[in-house]
Design a protein around this motif. Sequence first.
Motif, PDB file in Angstrom:
ATOM      1  N   THR A   1      -9.422  14.328  15.466  1.00  0.00           N
ATOM      2  CA  THR A   1     -10.521  14.101  14.521  1.00  0.00           C
ATOM      3  C   THR A   1     -11.844  13.920  15.264  1.00  0.00           C
ATOM      4  O   THR A   1     -12.900  14.395  14.826  1.00  0.00           O
ATOM      5  CB  THR A   1     -10.228  12.876  13.655  1.00  0.00           C
ATOM      6  OG1 THR A   1      -8.982  13.068  12.979  1.00  0.00           O
ATOM      7  CG2 THR A   1     -11.335  12.660  12.630  1.00  0.00           C
ATOM      8  N   LEU A   2     -11.757  13.214  16.396  1.00  0.00           N
ATOM      9  CA  LEU A   2     -12.952  13.005  17.202  1.00  0.00           C
ATOM     10  C   LEU A   2     -13.573  14.327  17.631  1.00  0.00           C
ATOM     11  O   LEU A   2     -14.795  14.441  17.749  1.00  0.00           O
ATOM     12  CB  LEU A   2     -12.605  12.164  18.428  1.00  0.00           C
ATOM     13  CG  LEU A   2     -13.774  11.789  19.361  1.00  0.00           C
ATOM     14  CD1 LEU A   2     -14.799  10.924  18.617  1.00  0.00           C
ATOM     15  CD2 LEU A   2     -13.259  11.052  20.599  1.00  0.00           C
ATOM     16  N   ASN A   3     -12.745  15.357  17.819  1.00  0.00           N
ATOM     17  CA  ASN A   3     -13.234  16.670  18.245  1.00  0.00           C
ATOM     18  C   ASN A   3     -13.395  17.651  17.077  1.00  0.00           C
ATOM     19  O   ASN A   3     -13.547  18.863  17.293  1.00  0.00           O
ATOM     20  CB  ASN A   3     -12.284  17.286  19.270  1.00  0.00           C
ATOM     21  CG  ASN A   3     -12.327  16.577  20.609  1.00  0.00           C
ATOM     22  OD1 ASN A   3     -13.164  16.868  21.453  1.00  0.00           O
ATOM     23  ND2 ASN A   3     -11.423  15.614  20.789  1.00  0.00           N
ATOM     24  N   GLY A   4     -13.317  17.118  15.851  1.00  0.00           N
ATOM     25  CA  GLY A   4     -13.573  17.963  14.681  1.00  0.00           C
ATOM     26  C   GLY A   4     -12.441  18.934  14.358  1.00  0.00           C
ATOM     27  O   GLY A   4     -12.679  19.989  13.760  1.00  0.00           O
ATOM     28  N   ILE A   5     -11.222  18.582  14.745  1.00  0.00           N
ATOM     29  CA  ILE A   5     -10.072  19.472  14.520  1.00  0.00           C
ATOM     30  C   ILE A   5      -9.194  18.872  13.433  1.00  0.00           C
ATOM     31  O   ILE A   5      -8.837  17.687  13.472  1.00  0.00           O
ATOM     32  CB  ILE A   5      -9.262  19.658  15.809  1.00  0.00           C
ATOM     33  CG1 ILE A   5     -10.137  20.286  16.898  1.00  0.00           C
ATOM     34  CG2 ILE A   5      -8.029  20.522  15.562  1.00  0.00           C
ATOM     35  CD1 ILE A   5      -9.474  20.362  18.251  1.00  0.00           C
ATOM     36  N   THR A   6      -8.833  19.710  12.474  1.00  0.00           N
ATOM     37  CA  THR A   6      -7.953  19.298  11.384  1.00  0.00           C
ATOM     38  C   THR A   6      -6.521  19.698  11.714  1.00  0.00           C
ATOM     39  O   THR A   6      -6.248  20.860  12.034  1.00  0.00           O
ATOM     40  CB  THR A   6      -8.369  19.956  10.063  1.00  0.00           C
ATOM     41  OG1 THR A   6      -9.723  19.614   9.778  1.00  0.00           O
ATOM     42  CG2 THR A   6      -7.469  19.513   8.931  1.00  0.00           C
ATOM     43  N   LEU A   7      -5.597  18.721  11.638  1.00  0.00           N
ATOM     44  CA  LEU A   7      -4.178  18.990  11.915  1.00  0.00           C
ATOM     45  C   LEU A   7      -3.418  19.030  10.600  1.00  0.00           C
ATOM     46  O   LEU A   7      -3.458  18.077   9.817  1.00  0.00           O
ATOM     47  CB  LEU A   7      -3.597  17.909  12.830  1.00  0.00           C
ATOM     48  CG  LEU A   7      -2.102  18.021  13.124  1.00  0.00           C
ATOM     49  CD1 LEU A   7      -1.808  19.311  13.881  1.00  0.00           C
ATOM     50  CD2 LEU A   7      -1.610  16.815  13.934  1.00  0.00           C
ATOM     51  N   LYS A   8      -2.766  20.120  10.340  1.00  0.00           N
ATOM     52  CA  LYS A   8      -1.950  20.267   9.127  1.00  0.00           C
ATOM     53  C   LYS A   8      -0.514  20.521   9.549  1.00  0.00           C
ATOM     54  O   LYS A   8      -0.249  21.410  10.369  1.00  0.00           O
ATOM     55  CB  LYS A   8      -2.457  21.434   8.282  1.00  0.00           C
ATOM     56  CG  LYS A   8      -3.863  21.233   7.748  1.00  0.00           C
ATOM     57  CD  LYS A   8      -4.271  22.404   6.856  1.00  0.00           C
ATOM     58  CE  LYS A   8      -5.676  22.194   6.296  1.00  0.00           C
ATOM     59  NZ  LYS A   8      -6.091  23.323   5.411  1.00  0.00           N
TER      60      LYS A   8
END
Length: 725
Positions: free
Chosen positions: A588-595
Amino acid sequence: MSEPNDLNRTESEQLSSKALIRRYRAIISGALLLIIFLTLGNTLYLSSQIRTQVVTEQYHQGLQSMLALNKTISVSLNHVDSMRNALETAYNYPELIPSQSALDFIDQKAQGSLPNAPWQEFPVDIQQTVGQLYVRSNPRDYSFDIKALLTMLPEVTSTHQQHDDFQWSYYYDANQVITYIYPWLSAIDILAATQSNNMDDALNVIYEAGGTFPLELINPKANPSKEKVWTTPYMDAGGKGMMISLLAPIYHQEKFIGAVGTDITLKVLDKIIADRTLEHARLAIIDENGLVIGDSAGTLQDKSESVVQDSVLSLISVGEAHNSELSQILTTPQGYWVSYPLPHTPWRLVLEITNTQLRSHIVSTILPNLVMATAFTLLLLCVVLYQHWQFSQPALRLAQFVDELPHKTKITLPNVPSRWRYWFQRAANTERDRRTYLETTEKQTYELEQRVDERTQELKDAMEVLEATQEELIRSEKLSGLGSLVAGVAHELNTPIGNAIVVASSLKECNDRFVESTREGLRRSVLDEYIEQSSESADSIEHNLRRAGELISSFKQVAVDQSSYQRRAFDLSEILHELRITMSPNLTLNGITLKDKCETNIYMNSYPGPLTQVLMNLLSNALVHAFSDQEHKIIHIEGFLQDQQAMLTITDNGQGIDKEHLNKIFDPFFTTRLGQGGSGLGLNIVYNLVTGLLGGDISVKSEIGHGTCFVLQLPLNAPIEEEKT
């Protein structure tokens, strides 16, 4: 600049010894096959030529047989015409027939004859000249008939004397009162032949003429055109065998008064067509109804009934010969046939050549050529094999021997002809000399390294640190690819260490030369040169050792302890849930969404710790390498069952991996961020854990601009230690 390219091209064009041997064998085999194909092609060509020649020869022999038959048939036609002309002239010009005195002379010579055979008692010489006359009981006055018959006797006698082929010549009275036959045949014989008790019954049989009923064939109703008529084959009552008759009607003032005829035995026709030998064909005379009139194979001999066409000819059906174009060679799948015309007859002469006959002749004709070609091929094969065993094969084996020598532990000479042993021995000696030289060089190198190690303690300490790092990696990760890690470290250290060794060796030689020069008196130029070279060598050694120290420092952090790995049963969805909790803050800190998405109840008996490490490494790798300036950065993790195996896909929408890097990403120390914090061990650890401890497989698919997808294929039950390879 062109020399390296030329050298590379030359090396690429060279063939290995095995490839050279395969090519040589292919050439030899191709040459032998070419000879065989040429032999077969020549055989087929000769077969075609022989077939054409035989068909042509048999065709011309059939023509000759047709001409011979026409000659015999022409004699029969002329003979019957002469008899008819004689009788019709006698009836039309009675004044030309013999006088009463001729009848008186006949009566005198035939005294004592039977009433039904008035010429029975003729003397033998008259019998052979006149013939025989048979009369029914209570006949009409037939004296004029006798006088008329006497006018044709010279023609009948002359024809029979000149042509032995004629069996009988005869006259049938239209009222069936009298009949005349030549040559003379006694009444006793005619009664026996017809199996009759009296002459009237015998005459009935004669007028039937073997069932052909000549008068019914020739009378005005059956033959209004007054043409000559051929009968069908019949059995001769006189014992001459199967006959064919030619009949001609006799008319006086448009009144049918009788018929004349002549008989030809079918043996005569057989003899005519059999005299001209047909080695590869068969001739047969057939009529429109399919009855055989003559056969060159003698089928009609000793036959007492008619022979049908199907028992003699096999290529044509009944009536086909009469409907075909005359004297034209026709082809069927079984062979060839020709229909020749026989003028003034209802018959055709048929020449038949079957493929069986042709093949038999072709084989017997070309057999010597085949034997010679086979002998030539065998001789050539022997020459080729001799050349192969004595020259080509040893030469190729020498090439193979030289090619394989560097890879053999023990040098042994193969079994080759004695004349070639010198060359094999020479190659073996050369290889031994090369190995001796290499051993000496390696020994000298080893000794030099020992001397360098003694003088470069810092370098030795660095190697000890490297070994300690290696052991730490083994304990922490239990990687099956640890050998690759150590090899990679050694490879990275090889350049600075090797440079230091070379410079140290050069420095030692410089020291030796300097010491030697001091014994003769120290010169300023020698001292300056020594100081300059020593300074440069010291700088080089310092630079290379510093580089080695930096590499060793960077490798100290790569080990992970694997001693705590525990095997247990777990649900795959729980592992993915824990992973999401662990990695979400950093992503999240790097702007990545994990699904993530995982099927429930995927139970595994495996190692959750290493599996979690694999997934974290893949996510960390994506965090570092996958994304650049994308607005939406997404990573998908999906778990599902397929073929009783757990499948995991980790997919990102990042920038993708270059095609040239795809085959290297699992290699140790491979990274596209060298010098930017990338160690090149993350994906290698992933690969070794998946394929080793977890017993599965991992693959990657990627395309520039379309992201990357890692696919893990894991067994539900990880292999135990003994099963892992």
